[in-house]
Design an enzyme around this catalytic site. Structure first.
Site, PDB file in Angstrom:
ATOM      1  N   HIS A  50       0.904  -0.983   0.107  1.00  0.00           N
ATOM      2  CA  HIS A  50       0.093   0.083  -0.323  1.00  0.00           C
ATOM      3  C   HIS A  50       1.129   1.269  -0.234  1.00  0.00           C
ATOM      4  O   HIS A  50       2.389   1.492   0.484  1.00  0.00           O
ATOM      5  CB  HIS A  50      -0.575  -0.032   0.995  1.00  0.00           C
ATOM      6  CG  HIS A  50      -1.559   1.087   1.491  1.00  0.00           C
ATOM      7  ND1 HIS A  50      -1.290   2.110   1.649  1.00  0.00           N
ATOM      8  CD2 HIS A  50      -3.403   1.115   1.068  1.00  0.00           C
ATOM      9  CE1 HIS A  50      -2.860   2.897   1.907  1.00  0.00           C
ATOM     10  NE2 HIS A  50      -3.606   2.149   1.435  1.00  0.00           N
ATOM     11  N   ASP A  84       2.914  -4.423   8.482  1.00  0.00           N
ATOM     12  CA  ASP A  84       1.749  -3.165   7.838  1.00  0.00           C
ATOM     13  C   ASP A  84       0.480  -3.853   8.148  1.00  0.00           C
ATOM     14  O   ASP A  84       0.025  -4.390   7.465  1.00  0.00           O
ATOM     15  CB  ASP A  84       1.385  -3.194   6.522  1.00  0.00           C
ATOM     16  CG  ASP A  84       0.343  -2.348   6.149  1.00  0.00           C
ATOM     17  OD1 ASP A  84      -1.035  -2.373   6.674  1.00  0.00           O
ATOM     18  OD2 ASP A  84       0.424  -1.972   4.821  1.00  0.00           O
ATOM     19  N   GLN A  90      -4.217  -4.842   6.692  1.00  0.00           N
ATOM     20  CA  GLN A  90      -6.031  -5.183   7.120  1.00  0.00           C
ATOM     21  C   GLN A  90      -6.279  -7.202   7.792  1.00  0.00           C
ATOM     22  O   GLN A  90      -6.936  -7.548   8.046  1.00  0.00           O
ATOM     23  CB  GLN A  90      -5.634  -5.688   5.440  1.00  0.00           C
ATOM     24  CG  GLN A  90      -5.978  -4.663   5.054  1.00  0.00           C
ATOM     25  CD  GLN A  90      -7.243  -4.241   4.660  1.00  0.00           C
ATOM     26  OE1 GLN A  90      -8.291  -4.966   4.657  1.00  0.00           O
ATOM     27  NE2 GLN A  90      -7.100  -3.059   3.773  1.00  0.00           N
ATOM     28  N   LYS A 147     -10.950  -0.185  10.234  1.00  0.00           N
ATOM     29  CA  LYS A 147     -11.179  -1.509   9.135  1.00  0.00           C
ATOM     30  C   LYS A 147     -11.404  -2.701  10.375  1.00  0.00           C
ATOM     31  O   LYS A 147     -11.814  -2.952   9.619  1.00  0.00           O
ATOM     32  CB  LYS A 147      -9.605  -1.528   8.549  1.00  0.00           C
ATOM     33  CG  LYS A 147      -9.761  -0.534   7.808  1.00  0.00           C
ATOM     34  CD  LYS A 147      -8.135  -1.099   6.902  1.00  0.00           C
ATOM     35  CE  LYS A 147      -7.625  -0.036   6.410  1.00  0.00           C
ATOM     36  NZ  LYS A 147      -8.220   0.583   4.727  1.00  0.00           N
ATOM     37  N   CYS A 164      -4.830   2.551  -3.885  1.00  0.00           N
ATOM     38  CA  CYS A 164      -2.828   2.727  -3.354  1.00  0.00           C
ATOM     39  C   CYS A 164      -2.388   2.249  -3.421  1.00  0.00           C
ATOM     40  O   CYS A 164      -1.350   2.194  -2.987  1.00  0.00           O
ATOM     41  CB  CYS A 164      -3.691   3.089  -2.124  1.00  0.00           C
ATOM     42  SG  CYS A 164      -4.939   3.699  -1.738  1.00  0.00           S
TER      43      CYS A 164
HETATM   44  N1  PLP Z   1      -1.446  -0.613   4.227  1.00  0.00           N
HETATM   45  C1  PLP Z   1      -2.657  -1.096   4.187  1.00  0.00           C
HETATM   46  C2  PLP Z   1      -2.869  -2.425   3.793  1.00  0.00           C
HETATM   47  C3  PLP Z   1      -4.019  -0.747   3.766  1.00  0.00           C
HETATM   48  O1  PLP Z   1      -4.907  -2.081   2.804  1.00  0.00           O
HETATM   49  C4  PLP Z   1      -4.626   0.490   3.981  1.00  0.00           C
HETATM   50  C5  PLP Z   1      -5.674   1.115   3.685  1.00  0.00           C
HETATM   51  O2  PLP Z   1      -6.202   1.131   2.951  1.00  0.00           O
HETATM   52  C6  PLP Z   1      -3.687   1.058   4.447  1.00  0.00           C
HETATM   53  C7  PLP Z   1      -2.305   0.927   5.055  1.00  0.00           C
HETATM   54  C8  PLP Z   1      -3.961   2.422   5.192  1.00  0.00           C
HETATM   55  O3  PLP Z   1      -4.692   2.526   6.855  1.00  0.00           O
HETATM   56  P1  PLP Z   1      -5.498   3.888   7.186  1.00  0.00           P
HETATM   57  O4  PLP Z   1      -6.141   4.648   5.629  1.00  0.00           O
HETATM   58  O5  PLP Z   1      -6.186   3.683   7.486  1.00  0.00           O
HETATM   59  O6  PLP Z   1      -4.083   4.790   7.099  1.00  0.00           O
END
Ligand code: PLP
Length: 410
Positions: A123, A200, A203, A226, A365
């Site tokens: 991401h 990270d 998910q 989430k 993203c």
């Molecule tokens: N990392 C992953 C794998 C994600 O799917 C997301 C959001 O979709 C993020 C990071 C970023 O999350 P946030 O927008 O809640 O900071």
């Protein structure tokens, strides 16, 4: 014991909505999950009865608010398998948690020529902070590719992780491919060369049991929104001995020990990383979300997600002209990205919305991943414990209908 989505749906007022005259099918959980009544009520109850600033007052409301806020820190630590609540830092979300690591740990430790290793399926939240750092510090960001089955190429990872590697940073569950990374193995590869591992968990944490110790992670980032919590509350977990060596992130009230006109000293963890008034109500909502998920059981949630994605894969595979991304297998969670030949994914999402079905469309993203898979964009359906097979049937019917509708213009 399995869970019953039909019963759990009763906790989610929004799932009773109609969209475009049809019962809502909410398949955009990877972007943000819906919130149960228990979470919304916990926040309301806090505002009705307990609100005051935390850590500051001797008065009763402030003590109550502080106890509630710090209680959530203990809950999140337990939720992540961490022994020490002080190793949990509240952030707004995963993005802020990862930026905290980049700003505080990486800026104080990395030197020109040092390397950060990521994968082709990150991401942007796990790329852009390192790019900002690379421009400033002369560190290099190195990427590892995917195998044809859309899993990370661990042989390549083993080759790329070397003596200049200081950090390996990657997802626990991919937000596009749904695949789960073998984090414990990746931790071994990172630690073999003395590098740290940032996971990270945006998910994974909402969908499967996480134990940061068993995974061998050094940092683990999550987003409350989430996982049934409100927006504005997430967390970074880090090994306390690493956190204690890290300089502050933001400066201001709450994070100090002593302040003079020309200098300051800083509080111990976790307060050192929580400058200013935090998102108190949101953190309390996050605590209610953790309680809620634990009552259902993360094992049961993961099993349900997996059953849904297996069913969706089977049914969508039977449709011609539909490309599905991500591997099949037990290391696959409830995220399913797809494309329909000749139809832009934005048009797919619009057509599905006409049927009351919410999916996401775009690059998710993850532009490097889109390039790797030769796709400009994808549609993505992402499931949670309140989704049902019947809703997947509606998705499949709507995909088939969209394909026929657009074929008329081809
Ligand atoms: N990392 C992953 C794998 C994600 O799917 C997301 C959001 O979709 C993020 C990071 C970023 O999350 P946030 O927008 O809640 O900071």
């Amino acid at each position: 014991m399995g869970l019953d989505p039909h019963v759990l749906r009763g906790d989610f007022p929004i799932l009773r909505r109609e969209v475009n005259g049809k019962p809502l099918v909410y398949f955009d959980n990877a972007a943000s999950s819906q919130k149960p009544r228990q979470v919304i009520e916990a926040m309301t109850e806090y505002y009705f009865n307990h609100h005051a600033n935390v850590h500051r007052g001797a008065h009763t409301l402030s003590v109550e608010a502080t106890e509630m806020y710090e209680g959530v820190r203990r809950k999140v630590a337990r939720f992540l398998g961490a022994a020490d609540p002080a190793s949990v830092i509240f952030t707004r979300n995963t993005t802020e948690a990862m930026n905290l690591v980049a700003h505080s740990w990486a800026r104080s430790v990395l030197e020109p020529g040092d390397e950060i290793v990521v994968t082709a399926a990150e991401h942007h939240a796990n790329l852009v902070p390192w790019h900002l750092l690379a421009a400033e510090r002369g560190v290099a960001v190195r990427g590892v590719g995917l195998r044809p089955d859309h899993r990370v190429d661990l042989d390549e990872l083993e080759e790329v992780v070397g003596e200049r590697t200081r950090l390996v940073s990657t997802w626990h569950m991919s937000n596009v491919l749904g695949v789960i990374n073998p984090i414990a193995r990746i931790a071994e590869l990172a630690h073999r060369v003395g590098a740290l591992l940032l996971v990270d968990g945006a998910q994974a944490a909402p969908h499967l049991p996480v134990d940061v110790e068993a995974l061998g992670a050094d940092f683990y980032a999550i987003s409350g929104h989430k996982m049934c919590g409100p927006t504005g509350a997430g967390a970074l977990w880090a090994r306390p001995e690493i956190l204690r060596e890290m300089p502050p992130f933001l400066g201001g009230g709450e994070m100090i020990r002593k302040v003079f006109l020309d200098s300051s000293t800083y509080a111990d963890i976790p307060m050192r990383f929580e400058a200013g008034t935090p998102n108190i109500a949101e953190v309390i909502g996050l605590g209610a979300a953790v309680d809620y998920l634990e009552t259902i059981g993360l094992d049961a949630i993961f099993e349900h997600d997996q059953a849904l994605v297996r069913y969706a894969l089977e049914r969508l595979q039977a449709l011609q002209g539909v490309t599905l991304y991500g591997p099949e297998g037990d290391d696959r969670g409830g995220i399913l990205a797809f494309n329909i030949d000749g139809i832009h994914p934005h048009d797919v999402a619009t057509a599905l919305d006409q049927e009351g079905i919410a999916v996401r469309a775009g690059h998710h993203c993850a532009q490097p991943l889109m390039r790797t898979l030769n796709a400009q964009a994808m549609a993505r359906a992402s499931f949670y414990f309140y989704n049902t097979e019947g809703e997947i049937d509606r998705l499949v019917d709507a995909v088939a209908k969209a394909r026929e509708f657009f074929a008329a213009f081809a």
